[in-house]
Write a protein that holds these residues in place. Sequence first.
Motif, PDB file in Angstrom:
ATOM      1  N   GLU A  51       0.837  -1.210   0.000  1.00  0.00           N
ATOM      2  CA  GLU A  51       0.000   0.000   0.000  1.00  0.00           C
ATOM      3  C   GLU A  51       0.869   1.255   0.000  1.00  0.00           C
ATOM      4  O   GLU A  51       0.616   2.212  -0.745  1.00  0.00           O
ATOM      5  CB  GLU A  51      -0.901  -0.004   1.225  1.00  0.00           C
ATOM      6  CG  GLU A  51      -1.782   1.228   1.350  1.00  0.00           C
ATOM      7  CD  GLU A  51      -2.598   1.213   2.618  1.00  0.00           C
ATOM      8  OE1 GLU A  51      -2.150   1.801   3.638  1.00  0.00           O
ATOM      9  OE2 GLU A  51      -3.685   0.608   2.601  1.00  0.00           O
ATOM     10  N   GLU A  52       1.906   1.254   0.813  1.00  0.00           N
ATOM     11  CA  GLU A  52       2.782   2.428   0.904  1.00  0.00           C
ATOM     12  C   GLU A  52       3.563   2.630  -0.380  1.00  0.00           C
ATOM     13  O   GLU A  52       3.834   3.782  -0.782  1.00  0.00           O
ATOM     14  CB  GLU A  52       3.722   2.265   2.100  1.00  0.00           C
ATOM     15  CG  GLU A  52       2.991   2.347   3.431  1.00  0.00           C
ATOM     16  CD  GLU A  52       3.734   1.704   4.576  1.00  0.00           C
ATOM     17  OE1 GLU A  52       3.242   1.806   5.715  1.00  0.00           O
ATOM     18  OE2 GLU A  52       4.791   1.073   4.342  1.00  0.00           O
ATOM     19  N   THR A  53       3.893   1.544  -1.064  1.00  0.00           N
ATOM     20  CA  THR A  53       4.582   1.652  -2.333  1.00  0.00           C
ATOM     21  C   THR A  53       3.670   2.278  -3.395  1.00  0.00           C
ATOM     22  O   THR A  53       4.094   3.161  -4.182  1.00  0.00           O
ATOM     23  CB  THR A  53       5.071   0.283  -2.811  1.00  0.00           C
ATOM     24  OG1 THR A  53       5.974  -0.262  -1.814  1.00  0.00           O
ATOM     25  CG2 THR A  53       5.801   0.375  -4.133  1.00  0.00           C
ATOM     26  N   ARG A  54       2.421   1.857  -3.422  1.00  0.00           N
ATOM     27  CA  ARG A  54       1.468   2.457  -4.362  1.00  0.00           C
ATOM     28  C   ARG A  54       1.309   3.954  -4.094  1.00  0.00           C
ATOM     29  O   ARG A  54       1.258   4.773  -5.007  1.00  0.00           O
ATOM     30  CB  ARG A  54       0.118   1.751  -4.258  1.00  0.00           C
ATOM     31  CG  ARG A  54       0.097   0.324  -4.761  1.00  0.00           C
ATOM     32  CD  ARG A  54      -1.319  -0.206  -4.912  1.00  0.00           C
ATOM     33  NE  ARG A  54      -2.012  -0.275  -3.629  1.00  0.00           N
ATOM     34  CZ  ARG A  54      -1.992  -1.333  -2.816  1.00  0.00           C
ATOM     35  NH1 ARG A  54      -1.301  -2.419  -3.154  1.00  0.00           N
ATOM     36  NH2 ARG A  54      -2.673  -1.319  -1.677  1.00  0.00           N
ATOM     37  N   GLN A  55       1.238   4.322  -2.824  1.00  0.00           N
ATOM     38  CA  GLN A  55       1.086   5.716  -2.461  1.00  0.00           C
ATOM     39  C   GLN A  55       2.334   6.520  -2.864  1.00  0.00           C
ATOM     40  O   GLN A  55       2.216   7.665  -3.349  1.00  0.00           O
ATOM     41  CB  GLN A  55       0.858   5.840  -0.962  1.00  0.00           C
ATOM     42  CG  GLN A  55      -0.490   5.286  -0.509  1.00  0.00           C
ATOM     43  CD  GLN A  55      -0.613   5.214   1.001  1.00  0.00           C
ATOM     44  OE1 GLN A  55       0.371   5.307   1.726  1.00  0.00           O
ATOM     45  NE2 GLN A  55      -1.844   5.038   1.484  1.00  0.00           N
ATOM     46  N   ALA A  56       3.508   5.928  -2.702  1.00  0.00           N
ATOM     47  CA  ALA A  56       4.750   6.625  -3.060  1.00  0.00           C
ATOM     48  C   ALA A  56       4.838   6.830  -4.571  1.00  0.00           C
ATOM     49  O   ALA A  56       5.272   7.895  -5.048  1.00  0.00           O
ATOM     50  CB  ALA A  56       5.960   5.820  -2.572  1.00  0.00           C
ATOM     51  N   VAL A  57       4.436   5.812  -5.320  1.00  0.00           N
ATOM     52  CA  VAL A  57       4.444   5.936  -6.779  1.00  0.00           C
ATOM     53  C   VAL A  57       3.479   7.030  -7.220  1.00  0.00           C
ATOM     54  O   VAL A  57       3.788   7.864  -8.098  1.00  0.00           O
ATOM     55  CB  VAL A  57       4.085   4.586  -7.430  1.00  0.00           C
ATOM     56  CG1 VAL A  57       3.841   4.768  -8.933  1.00  0.00           C
ATOM     57  CG2 VAL A  57       5.197   3.571  -7.193  1.00  0.00           C
ATOM     58  N   ALA A  58       2.286   7.055  -6.628  1.00  0.00           N
ATOM     59  CA  ALA A  58       1.303   8.069  -6.978  1.00  0.00           C
ATOM     60  C   ALA A  58       1.793   9.462  -6.638  1.00  0.00           C
ATOM     61  O   ALA A  58       1.583  10.428  -7.410  1.00  0.00           O
ATOM     62  CB  ALA A  58      -0.012   7.780  -6.257  1.00  0.00           C
TER      63      ALA A  58
END
Length: 307
Positions: free
Chosen positions: A297-304
Amino acid sequence: MRDTYDAVVIGGGPAGLNGALMLARSRRSVLVVDAGEPRNAPADAVHGLFALDGTPPAELRARGRAEVERYGGHVTTGSVVGVTPGFTVTLADGRRIGARRLLVTTGLTDVLPDIGGLRERWGRDAVHCPYCHGWEVRDRAIGVLATSPMGIHQAMMFRQLSDDVVLFTADPPTGEQAVELRARGIRVVPGEVAALEIADDRITGVRLKDGTVVPRDAVAVATYLRARVDFLEPLGLKAVPHPGGFGEHIPAAPDGQTDVPGVWVAGNVTDLTAQVGASAAAGALAGARINGDLIAEETRQAVAAAS
């Protein structure tokens, strides 16, 4: 305590504490909420646990709590009365705690049959599991109370531990089962059990409803196993009958993930027959999976955020 945690673990037994340990060691903020009502409280010791066999249950929990806290995890005493989507966990004393993920390890309740004296001797010389307490009643005159379909199975298991095993049942087995019991030297006593005979703080016999008393030194009985999960109903999670017919549990994937995103279960709340070691292992796996889910989840947020 914080207002919000990466993970709130509901239940502070082996599954919950080992799950919390994995999360705390992964530098996750984690809170364990424990009601202080462990299923194994009547037992003198935990058995069948590698390198810790014979450890009193309270000592094992205290050591587990200390380990979680050593890595920065929090442990609090309290009863969870509700969980809302999102997740907000409400305790009986009014505290409300936010959580990104939940690990439910509240265990189960043994629903004892209505037999006089059984509750008083439970976990001592009235037992249910041959692996948890069988050694402690070895070579005694054991009575198996067939109050469920598990009765014949229990009789066979306890016959490994004693030459003197009697099966008490209101529905005497026939056919192949009767042949097997006779072959193993297990006597069948027909009739309904009314109470245990107790003297000098120990079981001395089993009394039937017709007044017959059969001398016994210990008894084994299968209980109905009910998961402690009423507070999960607002999330759409409810205990369902176990396929084995001996209790109710929360179904889950092998890693403990439920049908509700963000909610994991471990230990007896989902695996009704898990012993302490298996429950702890399941908690560790669930804790690791929760950490991995948070990382994703945190990786998706960082990419966004970077795009």
